[in-house]
Design an enzyme around this catalytic site. Structure first.
Site, short mmCIF file in Angstrom:
data_model
loop_
_atom_site.label_atom_id
_atom_site.label_comp_id
_atom_site.label_asym_id
_atom_site.label_seq_id
_atom_site.Cartn_x
_atom_site.Cartn_y
_atom_site.Cartn_z
N SER A 83 0.84 -1.19 0.00
CA SER A 83 0.00 0.00 0.00
C SER A 83 0.87 1.24 0.00
O SER A 83 1.99 1.21 0.52
CB SER A 83 -0.88 0.00 1.26
OG SER A 83 -1.50 1.26 1.43
N TYR B 284 -2.39 -1.09 9.84
CA TYR B 284 -2.37 -1.56 8.45
C TYR B 284 -1.05 -1.21 7.77
O TYR B 284 -0.40 -2.06 7.14
CB TYR B 284 -3.55 -0.91 7.71
CG TYR B 284 -3.67 -1.27 6.25
CD1 TYR B 284 -4.23 -2.49 5.86
CD2 TYR B 284 -3.28 -0.38 5.25
CE1 TYR B 284 -4.36 -2.82 4.51
CE2 TYR B 284 -3.41 -0.69 3.91
CZ TYR B 284 -3.95 -1.91 3.55
OH TYR B 284 -4.07 -2.22 2.22
#
Length: 254
Positions: free
Chosen positions: A146, A159
């Site tokens: 990400s 995350y």
């Protein structure tokens, strides 16, 4: 004698980015196996779409956060491949399955941390390990990270940290699997308008505009922006790309 098509295994392939990856990979003439967590109907639609392109496809249910299920899954997968192709092996492993988690660092619970770790890091680590004997020499591993491993946005500490771990792991995979000529790379999407994380990039106008305003190309990403990059990494043209992090974010937070 007909030659065997190459085969890709994509986790979380029933919707969003995984679905787009599966279809784009199939368009490269590669057969596809996807896993899905709970939505068999959607997974079956993806399989039908790939079959309509003239490639073989199958879907298996798997909770990629539950390591205890992996041996059974590998057994089921290799039995299917043996029957269909005469070999239990795959060529490409795409570790895509994941869920969104947003919340301030100060409020993150151990349960939330463990749930995120199990799906985003521990599950990827051990599924790759279990699949390794069945990845053909010269194959590829593609891990999904990400933009949040590069830049920091409040609410994504858990995350983003897991995705940083994935990026480090990918370099180790590239190094240790080099003797088998298996390349390992990371594709790191920016913010994408899918149902991921409750669909907030897609559905929340303010969030959508905020992302567009910090992206050089001036819009939020779509699933269709990502799948083709993953598919490219499964082609012969990408054979010399190894241990790289390819961010596909339209130039977000530059």
């Amino acid at each position: 004698m007909s030659t065997r098509n190459k085969i890709a295994l994509i986790t979380g392939g029933s919707r969003g980015l995984g679905k787009n990856m599966a279809i784009k990979i199939a368009k490269k003439g590669i057969d596809v196996v996807i896993t899905y967590h709970s939505n068999k109907a959607e997974a079956d639609k993806v399989v039908a779409e790939i079959q309509a392109l003239g490639q073989k496809a199958a879907a298996f249910q798997l909770d990629t956060s539950n390591i205890k299920l992996f041996d059974g899954f590998i057994k089921e997968l290799t039995a299917y491949l043996n029957k269909e192709t005469g070999s239990p092996n795959i060529d490409f492993l795409v570790n895509n399955a994941g869920t969104g988690f947003y919340g301030p660092f100060a409020e993150a619970t151990e349960e939330q941390f463990d749930a995120a770790m199990n799906i985003h890091f521990k599950g990827v680590f051990f599924l790759t390990q279990k699949a390794l004997p069945y990845i053909n020499n010269g194959g590829r591993i593609i891990n999904i990270s990400s933009g949040l491993a590069r830049f920091s946005l409040p609410g994504s500490s858990v995350y983003g940290s897991m995705k940083s771990a994935i990026e480090t792991l990918t370099r180790y995979l590239a190094k240790e699997l080099g003797p088998r000529k298996i390349a390992a790379n990371v594709v790191a999407p920016g913010a994408i308008a899918t149902d991921f994380g409750g669909g907030r990039i897609r559905d929340d106008k303010e969030t959508n505009q905020r992302v567009a305003s910090v992206t050089a190309l001036g819009r939020v990403g779509e699933a269709d922006d990502i799948g083709g990059v993953v598919a490219f990494l499964c082609t012969e043209d990408a054979r010399w790309i190894n241990a790289q992090r390819i961010e596909v974010s339209g130039g977000m937070m530059l």
